[in-house]
Design a protein around this motif. Sequence first.
Motif, PDB file in Angstrom:
ATOM      1  N   LEU A  16       0.879  -1.330   0.226  1.00  0.00           N
ATOM      2  CA  LEU A  16       0.001  -0.324  -0.278  1.00  0.00           C
ATOM      3  C   LEU A  16       0.953   1.695  -0.350  1.00  0.00           C
ATOM      4  CD1 LEU A  16      -2.590   1.502   0.094  1.00  0.00           C
ATOM      5  CD2 LEU A  16      -2.233   1.644   2.655  1.00  0.00           C
ATOM      6  N   HIS A  17       2.163   1.310   0.602  1.00  0.00           N
ATOM      7  CA  HIS A  17       2.816   2.409   0.429  1.00  0.00           C
ATOM      8  C   HIS A  17       3.338   2.309  -0.821  1.00  0.00           C
ATOM      9  CE1 HIS A  17       5.952   4.884   2.446  1.00  0.00           C
ATOM     10  NE2 HIS A  17       6.498   4.895   1.920  1.00  0.00           N
ATOM     11  N   LEU A  18       3.627   1.365  -1.710  1.00  0.00           N
ATOM     12  CA  LEU A  18       4.209   2.119  -3.066  1.00  0.00           C
ATOM     13  C   LEU A  18       3.115   2.183  -3.388  1.00  0.00           C
ATOM     14  CD1 LEU A  18       6.322   1.831  -4.970  1.00  0.00           C
ATOM     15  CD2 LEU A  18       5.304  -1.080  -4.892  1.00  0.00           C
ATOM     16  N   LEU A  19       1.960   1.546  -3.524  1.00  0.00           N
ATOM     17  CA  LEU A  19       1.137   2.536  -4.561  1.00  0.00           C
ATOM     18  C   LEU A  19       0.992   3.883  -4.274  1.00  0.00           C
ATOM     19  CD1 LEU A  19      -1.433   2.129  -5.779  1.00  0.00           C
ATOM     20  CD2 LEU A  19      -2.878   1.141  -4.133  1.00  0.00           C
ATOM     21  N   GLY A  20       0.987   4.073  -3.081  1.00  0.00           N
ATOM     22  CA  GLY A  20       1.045   5.707  -2.974  1.00  0.00           C
ATOM     23  C   GLY A  20       1.832   6.637  -2.949  1.00  0.00           C
ATOM     24  N   GLN A  21       3.013   5.939  -2.862  1.00  0.00           N
ATOM     25  CA  GLN A  21       4.350   6.506  -3.065  1.00  0.00           C
ATOM     26  C   GLN A  21       3.895   7.331  -5.069  1.00  0.00           C
ATOM     27  OE1 GLN A  21       7.253   4.135  -1.916  1.00  0.00           O
ATOM     28  NE2 GLN A  21       8.179   6.088  -1.036  1.00  0.00           N
ATOM     29  N   ALA A  22       3.432   5.609  -5.503  1.00  0.00           N
ATOM     30  CA  ALA A  22       3.323   5.544  -7.107  1.00  0.00           C
ATOM     31  C   ALA A  22       2.385   6.525  -7.258  1.00  0.00           C
ATOM     32  CB  ALA A  22       3.353   4.391  -7.477  1.00  0.00           C
ATOM     33  N   CYS A  23       1.416   7.299  -6.482  1.00  0.00           N
ATOM     34  CA  CYS A  23       0.171   7.640  -6.870  1.00  0.00           C
ATOM     35  C   CYS A  23       0.888   9.400  -6.373  1.00  0.00           C
ATOM     36  CB  CYS A  23      -0.402   7.401  -6.023  1.00  0.00           C
ATOM     37  SG  CYS A  23      -2.649   8.159  -6.414  1.00  0.00           S
ATOM     38  N   THR A  24       1.777   9.420  -5.757  1.00  0.00           N
ATOM     39  CA  THR A  24       2.081  10.894  -5.951  1.00  0.00           C
ATOM     40  C   THR A  24       3.253  11.299  -7.104  1.00  0.00           C
ATOM     41  OG1 THR A  24       2.318  10.823  -3.101  1.00  0.00           O
ATOM     42  CG2 THR A  24       3.503  12.529  -4.665  1.00  0.00           C
ATOM     43  N   HIS A  25       3.705  10.310  -7.289  1.00  0.00           N
ATOM     44  CA  HIS A  25       4.372  10.822  -8.787  1.00  0.00           C
ATOM     45  C   HIS A  25       3.012  10.339  -9.376  1.00  0.00           C
ATOM     46  CE1 HIS A  25       9.041  10.014  -6.297  1.00  0.00           C
ATOM     47  NE2 HIS A  25       7.686   9.258  -6.238  1.00  0.00           N
ATOM     48  N   LEU A  26       2.592   9.388  -9.825  1.00  0.00           N
ATOM     49  CA  LEU A  26       2.069   9.687 -11.523  1.00  0.00           C
ATOM     50  C   LEU A  26       1.408  11.239 -11.875  1.00  0.00           C
ATOM     51  CD1 LEU A  26       0.328   5.764 -11.315  1.00  0.00           C
ATOM     52  CD2 LEU A  26       2.418   7.067 -12.657  1.00  0.00           C
ATOM     53  N   LEU A  27       0.950  11.708 -10.408  1.00  0.00           N
ATOM     54  CA  LEU A  27      -0.185  13.047 -10.296  1.00  0.00           C
ATOM     55  C   LEU A  27       1.073  14.010 -10.782  1.00  0.00           C
ATOM     56  CD1 LEU A  27      -1.584  13.712  -6.125  1.00  0.00           C
ATOM     57  CD2 LEU A  27      -2.721  13.012  -9.171  1.00  0.00           C
ATOM     58  N   MET A  28       2.138  14.254 -11.460  1.00  0.00           N
ATOM     59  CA  MET A  28       2.990  15.135 -12.204  1.00  0.00           C
ATOM     60  C   MET A  28       3.245  15.146 -13.640  1.00  0.00           C
ATOM     61  SD  MET A  28       4.572  16.846  -9.362  1.00  0.00           S
ATOM     62  CE  MET A  28       3.043  16.811  -8.662  1.00  0.00           C
ATOM     63  N   HIS A  29       1.808  13.800 -13.945  1.00  0.00           N
ATOM     64  CA  HIS A  29       2.171  13.304 -15.594  1.00  0.00           C
ATOM     65  C   HIS A  29       1.174  14.771 -15.676  1.00  0.00           C
ATOM     66  CE1 HIS A  29       3.706   8.982 -16.118  1.00  0.00           C
ATOM     67  NE2 HIS A  29       4.698  10.099 -14.403  1.00  0.00           N
ATOM     68  N   ASN A  30       1.804  14.846 -17.487  1.00  0.00           N
ATOM     69  CA  ASN A  30       0.977  15.814 -18.303  1.00  0.00           C
ATOM     70  C   ASN A  30      -0.011  15.131 -18.721  1.00  0.00           C
ATOM     71  OD1 ASN A  30       3.030  17.859 -18.211  1.00  0.00           O
ATOM     72  ND2 ASN A  30       4.220  16.655 -19.326  1.00  0.00           N
ATOM     73  N   ASN A  31       0.569  13.915 -18.915  1.00  0.00           N
ATOM     74  CA  ASN A  31      -0.962  12.489 -19.344  1.00  0.00           C
ATOM     75  C   ASN A  31      -1.914  12.253 -18.682  1.00  0.00           C
ATOM     76  OD1 ASN A  31      -2.648  10.118 -20.228  1.00  0.00           O
ATOM     77  ND2 ASN A  31      -1.276  10.176 -22.065  1.00  0.00           N
ATOM     78  N   ALA A  32      -3.105  12.245 -18.918  1.00  0.00           N
ATOM     79  CA  ALA A  32      -4.130  12.417 -17.781  1.00  0.00           C
ATOM     80  C   ALA A  32      -4.599  11.609 -17.255  1.00  0.00           C
ATOM     81  CB  ALA A  32      -5.437  13.670 -18.306  1.00  0.00           C
ATOM     82  N   GLU A  33      -5.100  10.143 -18.140  1.00  0.00           N
ATOM     83  CA  GLU A  33      -5.091   9.084 -18.065  1.00  0.00           C
ATOM     84  C   GLU A  33      -4.384   8.433 -16.591  1.00  0.00           C
ATOM     85  OE1 GLU A  33      -4.789   5.324 -20.742  1.00  0.00           O
ATOM     86  OE2 GLU A  33      -4.935   6.640 -21.487  1.00  0.00           O
ATOM     87  N   HIS A  34      -3.257   8.473 -17.394  1.00  0.00           N
ATOM     88  CA  HIS A  34      -1.733   8.397 -15.743  1.00  0.00           C
ATOM     89  C   HIS A  34      -1.789   8.896 -15.129  1.00  0.00           C
ATOM     90  CE1 HIS A  34       1.095   6.461 -20.107  1.00  0.00           C
ATOM     91  NE2 HIS A  34       0.140   6.189 -18.971  1.00  0.00           N
ATOM     92  N   ARG A  35      -2.647  10.204 -15.085  1.00  0.00           N
ATOM     93  CA  ARG A  35      -2.468  10.963 -13.514  1.00  0.00           C
ATOM     94  C   ARG A  35      -2.709  10.445 -12.649  1.00  0.00           C
ATOM     95  NH1 ARG A  35      -2.543  15.510 -16.397  1.00  0.00           N
ATOM     96  NH2 ARG A  35      -4.293  16.515 -15.846  1.00  0.00           N
ATOM     97  N   PHE A  36      -3.943  10.047 -13.455  1.00  0.00           N
ATOM     98  CA  PHE A  36      -5.217  10.079 -11.890  1.00  0.00           C
ATOM     99  C   PHE A  36      -5.433   8.901 -11.631  1.00  0.00           C
ATOM    100  CE2 PHE A  36      -6.759  14.453 -13.358  1.00  0.00           C
ATOM    101  CZ  PHE A  36      -6.553  14.659 -12.494  1.00  0.00           C
ATOM    102  N   ALA A  37      -4.819   7.489 -12.646  1.00  0.00           N
ATOM    103  CA  ALA A  37      -4.472   6.498 -12.395  1.00  0.00           C
ATOM    104  C   ALA A  37      -4.776   5.713 -11.134  1.00  0.00           C
ATOM    105  CB  ALA A  37      -3.418   5.153 -13.429  1.00  0.00           C
ATOM    106  N   GLY A  38      -2.674   6.573  -9.922  1.00  0.00           N
ATOM    107  CA  GLY A  38      -3.172   5.771  -8.907  1.00  0.00           C
ATOM    108  C   GLY A  38      -4.419   6.749  -7.540  1.00  0.00           C
ATOM    109  N   ILE A  39      -5.012   7.667  -8.258  1.00  0.00           N
ATOM    110  CA  ILE A  39      -5.891   7.950  -7.277  1.00  0.00           C
ATOM    111  C   ILE A  39      -7.400   6.514  -7.747  1.00  0.00           C
ATOM    112  CG2 ILE A  39      -7.917   9.119  -7.252  1.00  0.00           C
ATOM    113  CD1 ILE A  39      -5.534  11.513  -7.251  1.00  0.00           C
ATOM    114  N   ALA A  40      -7.519   6.559  -8.856  1.00  0.00           N
ATOM    115  CA  ALA A  40      -8.659   5.523  -8.792  1.00  0.00           C
ATOM    116  C   ALA A  40      -8.156   3.677  -8.777  1.00  0.00           C
ATOM    117  CB  ALA A  40      -8.654   5.254 -10.583  1.00  0.00           C
ATOM    118  N   LEU A  41      -6.886   3.793  -8.226  1.00  0.00           N
ATOM    119  CA  LEU A  41      -6.507   2.489  -7.437  1.00  0.00           C
ATOM    120  C   LEU A  41      -7.414   2.201  -6.558  1.00  0.00           C
ATOM    121  CD1 LEU A  41      -5.502  -0.775  -8.286  1.00  0.00           C
ATOM    122  CD2 LEU A  41      -3.113   0.342  -9.014  1.00  0.00           C
TER     123      LEU A  41
END
Length: 574
Positions: free
Chosen positions: A461-486
């Motif tokens: 879960l901690h890994l997922l949280g870290q990945a979610c934070t980094h993905l929010l920096m993406h320009n691609n919206a599909e990738h940007r909110f993928a962590g929140i969806a999971l």
Amino acid sequence: MARASDYYHERMNDDDGESSDDDDDDDDDESVVFQDLESFRQEMACFEDSQGPFILQRFIIWMQLASQGRKEASLQGRRLGPAECMDFFFKCLPNIVTIILQHISDTNGLDFAHFASRTVQFILQELDTNRVELLDVLGKIIGAHMYIDQIPQLGPDAYDDAEMDSDEESDCMDEGSRRLGTRQPSPAKMRPNCLNLLTSFIQARGFDRLLEKLRATNPKPTARAVYYILRIFEKVADCFGPKVIAKTAQQVSSIVFPYLDGLTDDEMKNESKTTINDIMAITIHFLKCTHPEPIGLIEEEADKWHLRIALKCFKNEKSLEKQLTGLHDILDYVARVQHKEHERARPNPPLACSFAALSIDFLVDWLLDHRIVERLYGDRSHVELLKRCTDIVKLLAREQRLQNQHLDIIWNSLKDKYEAVATEIQRGIGSFFGSLSEGQQAYMFRKIRARPFAEYTPAALHLLGQACTHLLMHNNAEHRFAGIALLWDLVQAEDHGAPANVRQEAMHYLMDALGHEACAEVQDQYLVKCVKNLQRSQSVQANLVLLQNMIDTYPVQLGPAQQEQGARMGQGHC
């Protein structure tokens, strides 16, 4: 006492080393040997007495007899054969010499010089015994002259002919003695008999014998023995001309580096890191002082050897301690290379001797060529190595040299691992996740998303949280909110085997993520999702908490009808 003294003078005057006719009688005289080390220590404690020089005389006689193996000494009330006599002598020698050196100022100059020269000759003749303590003693005796006395150099050309034979060596040493004698050094700075010791070292083929010891294969010298030999070379270097030292340095480097490279895993695990580092440092110092090539080229070759030895330790399958040592040295070089690149980017980069000589491109190629990532995350991965290794993966990622196949290896290393090992692997992935390119972050996240909820642990879960934070920096919206969806799916997964404690903690990760400024555009969407789930009575408690948190925290924009509906649903479930 008188008889032992007569015996001393008789032995000293025996130039050809042959025994006199009455040797048999004298060999039975127990007064010329020490009964045991403790009695010798007691005699040395009274060194200021008139017996001081006589004790040295007895020691020199005993040393001669021991080297010839003809004396059966009576020690501690029993008879010892020549082999046992030698063993006892070698065991006592380091302590005896240490005691004598502590009383240098109390000895008669001629006696001590004789003692030092005879001891040096004796040790050089016994080097094939593989007794490391002899090399230590030799270094102590030479060091007492070289550094305590501050000996001037013999001259710029002393001993410079690399091809001279033993007779020429003697002539050259005589010439060096004459030149040194004309300098008239201060008595307070130089003991007058120092050249006798150097003469003894040369006449006994000191350089050649020590080099032979380095080359020996049966018995092979230990790393400690190699260190002692190099220390001896270092101590006498200032007393000879540069050509001789250059020749010696070249021979030493041609022996020492292959020696270190040829150590087996069993041999390497028994050697200390300090000893190996000291061997490298002295050898490299010799090359820098004597080699005609630019210092920069020598430093590059030195750094390559440091990496080679670090790799040898890292690959040692017999010792985890050596693996950690090797990894530490590799990581240290990674830090030095990165520091050099950082400093060079500054307008006025400083000159720093701690900079790495090799380029970052060379280091990256070296890491890939030697498959460091594969070794770290392979079948033999160890939790202690995994705790320390993420800087290597970060470097490869930042230099865009980390491949998807490396990510596959790292992710697959999670299979069938103990929880402690799996935790460290996931901690490492979270640490270097931000260094990956956007494409590689998306590639790694697909692996995270494919994991069944039932397999989630706090570390996952901690890994997922870290990945979610980094993905929010993406320009691609599909990738940007993928962590929140999971995270949302995990919070709602009551019927999918997700542990309750994991779902509870996932809710906090989700609320923190939704509070990020990059999520402003989706905050109202998740509020509506909460309302709809409450209407369907799905994950009621989790959705109530999320809904209340979003209403209290986020500036979401809802119409009057949505606000009234949300309030009514909240009151109905309370």
